[in-house]
Write a protein that holds these residues in place. Structure first.
Motif, PDB file in Angstrom:
ATOM      1  N   VAL A   1       1.129  -1.390  -0.438  1.00  0.00           N
ATOM      2  CA  VAL A   1      -0.406  -0.121   0.090  1.00  0.00           C
ATOM      3  C   VAL A   1       0.774   1.365  -0.167  1.00  0.00           C
ATOM      4  O   VAL A   1       2.083   0.929   0.821  1.00  0.00           O
ATOM      5  CB  VAL A   1      -1.194  -0.125   1.454  1.00  0.00           C
ATOM      6  N   TYR A   2       0.751   2.284  -1.041  1.00  0.00           N
ATOM      7  CA  TYR A   2       0.969   3.249  -1.145  1.00  0.00           C
ATOM      8  C   TYR A   2       0.829   4.380  -0.448  1.00  0.00           C
ATOM      9  O   TYR A   2      -0.492   4.809  -0.919  1.00  0.00           O
ATOM     10  CB  TYR A   2       1.486   3.936  -2.391  1.00  0.00           C
ATOM     11  N   LEU A   3       0.962   4.910   0.638  1.00  0.00           N
ATOM     12  CA  LEU A   3       0.414   5.902   1.610  1.00  0.00           C
ATOM     13  C   LEU A   3       1.319   7.336   1.503  1.00  0.00           C
ATOM     14  O   LEU A   3       2.219   6.873   1.178  1.00  0.00           O
ATOM     15  CB  LEU A   3       0.431   5.767   2.464  1.00  0.00           C
ATOM     16  N   PHE A   4      -0.057   8.373   0.664  1.00  0.00           N
ATOM     17  CA  PHE A   4       0.788   9.554   0.418  1.00  0.00           C
ATOM     18  C   PHE A   4       1.880   9.852   0.877  1.00  0.00           C
ATOM     19  O   PHE A   4       2.723  10.759   0.602  1.00  0.00           O
ATOM     20  CB  PHE A   4      -0.070  10.174  -0.629  1.00  0.00           C
ATOM     21  N   GLU A   5       1.457  10.236   2.434  1.00  0.00           N
ATOM     22  CA  GLU A   5       2.251  10.912   3.038  1.00  0.00           C
ATOM     23  C   GLU A   5       3.325   9.806   3.417  1.00  0.00           C
ATOM     24  O   GLU A   5       4.636  10.838   4.425  1.00  0.00           O
ATOM     25  CB  GLU A   5       1.149  10.936   4.627  1.00  0.00           C
ATOM     26  N   ASN A   6       3.967   8.805   3.289  1.00  0.00           N
ATOM     27  CA  ASN A   6       5.540   8.344   3.682  1.00  0.00           C
ATOM     28  C   ASN A   6       6.138   9.121   2.876  1.00  0.00           C
ATOM     29  O   ASN A   6       7.049   8.412   3.094  1.00  0.00           O
ATOM     30  CB  ASN A   6       4.644   6.838   3.314  1.00  0.00           C
ATOM     31  N   PHE A   7       5.614   9.381   1.245  1.00  0.00           N
ATOM     32  CA  PHE A   7       6.965   9.898   0.674  1.00  0.00           C
ATOM     33  C   PHE A   7       6.503  11.617  -0.253  1.00  0.00           C
ATOM     34  O   PHE A   7       7.654  11.496  -0.629  1.00  0.00           O
ATOM     35  CB  PHE A   7       6.929   8.870  -0.487  1.00  0.00           C
ATOM     36  N   LEU A   8       5.896  11.323   0.179  1.00  0.00           N
ATOM     37  CA  LEU A   8       5.576  13.583   0.085  1.00  0.00           C
ATOM     38  C   LEU A   8       5.708  13.907   1.803  1.00  0.00           C
ATOM     39  O   LEU A   8       4.850  13.817   2.730  1.00  0.00           O
ATOM     40  CB  LEU A   8       4.134  13.369  -0.919  1.00  0.00           C
ATOM     41  N   SER A   9       5.778  15.418   1.283  1.00  0.00           N
ATOM     42  CA  SER A   9       5.627  16.172   2.256  1.00  0.00           C
ATOM     43  C   SER A   9       4.874  16.515   2.652  1.00  0.00           C
ATOM     44  O   SER A   9       3.833  16.607   1.427  1.00  0.00           O
ATOM     45  CB  SER A   9       6.626  16.870   2.232  1.00  0.00           C
ATOM     46  N   HIS A  10       4.649  17.426   3.580  1.00  0.00           N
ATOM     47  CA  HIS A  10       3.125  18.009   3.681  1.00  0.00           C
ATOM     48  C   HIS A  10       2.636  18.794   2.720  1.00  0.00           C
ATOM     49  O   HIS A  10       1.651  18.882   2.423  1.00  0.00           O
ATOM     50  CB  HIS A  10       3.462  18.949   4.967  1.00  0.00           C
ATOM     51  N   SER A  11       4.437  19.966   2.000  1.00  0.00           N
ATOM     52  CA  SER A  11       3.682  20.510   1.216  1.00  0.00           C
ATOM     53  C   SER A  11       3.250  20.362   0.348  1.00  0.00           C
ATOM     54  O   SER A  11       3.164  20.424  -1.257  1.00  0.00           O
ATOM     55  CB  SER A  11       4.930  21.929   1.328  1.00  0.00           C
ATOM     56  N   GLU A  12       4.491  19.028  -0.397  1.00  0.00           N
ATOM     57  CA  GLU A  12       4.006  18.327  -2.362  1.00  0.00           C
ATOM     58  C   GLU A  12       2.893  17.963  -2.286  1.00  0.00           C
ATOM     59  O   GLU A  12       2.217  18.228  -2.893  1.00  0.00           O
ATOM     60  CB  GLU A  12       5.412  17.407  -1.969  1.00  0.00           C
ATOM     61  N   LEU A  13       2.046  17.605  -0.592  1.00  0.00           N
ATOM     62  CA  LEU A  13       0.754  17.218  -0.900  1.00  0.00           C
ATOM     63  C   LEU A  13      -0.240  18.014  -0.872  1.00  0.00           C
ATOM     64  O   LEU A  13      -1.212  17.596  -2.282  1.00  0.00           O
ATOM     65  CB  LEU A  13       0.302  15.963   0.651  1.00  0.00           C
ATOM     66  N   ASN A  14       0.152  18.855  -0.002  1.00  0.00           N
ATOM     67  CA  ASN A  14      -1.266  19.887  -0.435  1.00  0.00           C
ATOM     68  C   ASN A  14      -1.109  20.997  -1.135  1.00  0.00           C
ATOM     69  O   ASN A  14      -1.874  22.096  -1.167  1.00  0.00           O
ATOM     70  CB  ASN A  14      -1.787  20.712   1.295  1.00  0.00           C
ATOM     71  N   VAL A  15      -0.384  21.573  -1.322  1.00  0.00           N
ATOM     72  CA  VAL A  15       0.442  22.102  -2.385  1.00  0.00           C
ATOM     73  C   VAL A  15       1.028  22.335  -4.009  1.00  0.00           C
ATOM     74  O   VAL A  15       0.100  22.919  -4.169  1.00  0.00           O
ATOM     75  CB  VAL A  15       1.427  23.431  -1.686  1.00  0.00           C
ATOM     76  N   LYS A  16       1.902  21.419  -3.879  1.00  0.00           N
ATOM     77  CA  LYS A  16       2.732  21.983  -5.123  1.00  0.00           C
ATOM     78  C   LYS A  16       1.670  20.124  -5.661  1.00  0.00           C
ATOM     79  O   LYS A  16       1.308  20.607  -6.767  1.00  0.00           O
ATOM     80  CB  LYS A  16       3.932  20.620  -4.793  1.00  0.00           C
ATOM     81  N   TYR A  17       1.191  19.251  -5.417  1.00  0.00           N
ATOM     82  CA  TYR A  17       0.667  18.203  -5.852  1.00  0.00           C
ATOM     83  C   TYR A  17      -0.986  18.547  -5.892  1.00  0.00           C
ATOM     84  O   TYR A  17      -1.835  17.617  -6.884  1.00  0.00           O
ATOM     85  CB  TYR A  17       1.058  17.198  -5.707  1.00  0.00           C
ATOM     86  N   LYS A  18      -1.457  18.934  -4.619  1.00  0.00           N
ATOM     87  CA  LYS A  18      -3.098  18.589  -4.238  1.00  0.00           C
ATOM     88  C   LYS A  18      -3.830  17.319  -4.678  1.00  0.00           C
ATOM     89  O   LYS A  18      -4.741  17.802  -5.340  1.00  0.00           O
ATOM     90  CB  LYS A  18      -3.765  19.837  -5.385  1.00  0.00           C
ATOM     91  N   ILE A  19      -3.303  16.866  -3.965  1.00  0.00           N
ATOM     92  CA  ILE A  19      -3.621  15.439  -3.224  1.00  0.00           C
ATOM     93  C   ILE A  19      -4.888  14.902  -2.605  1.00  0.00           C
ATOM     94  O   ILE A  19      -4.353  15.389  -1.411  1.00  0.00           O
ATOM     95  CB  ILE A  19      -2.036  14.666  -3.852  1.00  0.00           C
ATOM     96  N   ALA A  20      -5.853  14.698  -3.642  1.00  0.00           N
ATOM     97  CA  ALA A  20      -6.833  14.467  -2.386  1.00  0.00           C
ATOM     98  C   ALA A  20      -7.229  12.984  -2.664  1.00  0.00           C
ATOM     99  O   ALA A  20      -8.012  12.540  -1.265  1.00  0.00           O
ATOM    100  CB  ALA A  20      -8.504  15.117  -2.642  1.00  0.00           C
ATOM    101  N   SER A  21      -6.823  12.689  -3.399  1.00  0.00           N
ATOM    102  CA  SER A  21      -7.650  11.098  -3.500  1.00  0.00           C
ATOM    103  C   SER A  21      -6.945  10.770  -4.700  1.00  0.00           C
ATOM    104  O   SER A  21      -6.634  10.846  -5.671  1.00  0.00           O
ATOM    105  CB  SER A  21      -8.947  10.630  -3.546  1.00  0.00           C
ATOM    106  N   THR A  22      -6.865   9.244  -4.657  1.00  0.00           N
ATOM    107  CA  THR A  22      -6.122   8.908  -6.020  1.00  0.00           C
ATOM    108  C   THR A  22      -7.662   8.182  -6.872  1.00  0.00           C
ATOM    109  O   THR A  22      -8.697   8.058  -6.014  1.00  0.00           O
ATOM    110  CB  THR A  22      -5.807   7.060  -5.306  1.00  0.00           C
ATOM    111  N   THR A  23      -7.695   9.071  -8.193  1.00  0.00           N
ATOM    112  CA  THR A  23      -8.942   8.720  -8.902  1.00  0.00           C
ATOM    113  C   THR A  23      -8.777   7.735 -10.372  1.00  0.00           C
ATOM    114  O   THR A  23      -9.881   7.031 -10.130  1.00  0.00           O
ATOM    115  CB  THR A  23      -8.879  10.117  -9.426  1.00  0.00           C
ATOM    116  N   SER A  24      -7.455   7.431 -10.353  1.00  0.00           N
ATOM    117  CA  SER A  24      -7.362   6.097 -11.135  1.00  0.00           C
ATOM    118  C   SER A  24      -6.279   5.943 -11.289  1.00  0.00           C
ATOM    119  O   SER A  24      -5.517   6.062 -10.619  1.00  0.00           O
ATOM    120  CB  SER A  24      -7.690   6.592 -12.642  1.00  0.00           C
ATOM    121  N   ILE A  25      -6.264   4.659 -11.444  1.00  0.00           N
ATOM    122  CA  ILE A  25      -4.879   3.795 -11.826  1.00  0.00           C
ATOM    123  C   ILE A  25      -4.854   2.725 -12.579  1.00  0.00           C
ATOM    124  O   ILE A  25      -5.195   2.801 -13.858  1.00  0.00           O
ATOM    125  CB  ILE A  25      -4.766   2.518 -10.486  1.00  0.00           C
ATOM    126  N   GLY A  26      -2.603   2.819 -12.663  1.00  0.00           N
ATOM    127  CA  GLY A  26      -2.493   2.137 -14.461  1.00  0.00           C
ATOM    128  C   GLY A  26      -1.035   1.880 -14.471  1.00  0.00           C
ATOM    129  O   GLY A  26      -0.578   1.993 -13.380  1.00  0.00           O
TER     130      GLY A  26
END
Length: 120
Positions: free
Chosen positions: A83-108
């Motif tokens: 399982v790839y938890l975003f918070e384990n490999f992205l910083s708080h600012s990357e999650l919320n500002v740089k990439y603005k990740i809210a959820s996984t919407t698709s996978i490939g």
């Protein structure tokens, strides 16, 4: 509760506590029971695919995680889940500002370059 096929054209039936693999030719069944807190939870995914090596790329619901839907891989050969938890490999600012990740919407999966593709 959910049906899909693997790369060997076997039918996989997913339940909350186990999955069953049915061989399309012989109709032999293989049952895989999950231990406590180890269920891959295929039932929550809206998007998944199985590559030629038998790994399933899917979205996994993680209710106690900062981001509730995360990418995951399940290997049917070894019955292991990653399982790839975003918070384990992205910083708080990357999650919320740089990439603005809210959820996984698709996978490939890009088999040529061996990359998991994640839509967010």
């Amino acid at each position: 509760m959910k049906l899909f096929k693997n790369s060997s054209e076997q039918v996989i039936i997913s339940y909350p506590e186990l999955h069953t693999i049915i061989d399309a030719v012989s109709l032999d069944k293989t049952y895989t029971w999950y231990g406590d807190n180890t269920a891959p939870n295929f039932l929550t995914t809206d998007d998944s695919l199985v590559d030629s090596s038998g790994k399933m790329y899917f979205q996994k619901a993680m209710p106690n995680s900062r981001i509730d839907m995360v990418p995951a891989i399940y290997d049917f050969q070894t019955n292991n889940k990653v399982v790839y938890l975003f918070e384990n490999f992205l910083s708080h600012s990357e999650l919320n500002v740089k990439y603005k990740i809210a959820s996984t919407t698709s996978i490939g999966y890009d088999g040529l370059n061996n990359y998991m593709l994640i839509g967010y």
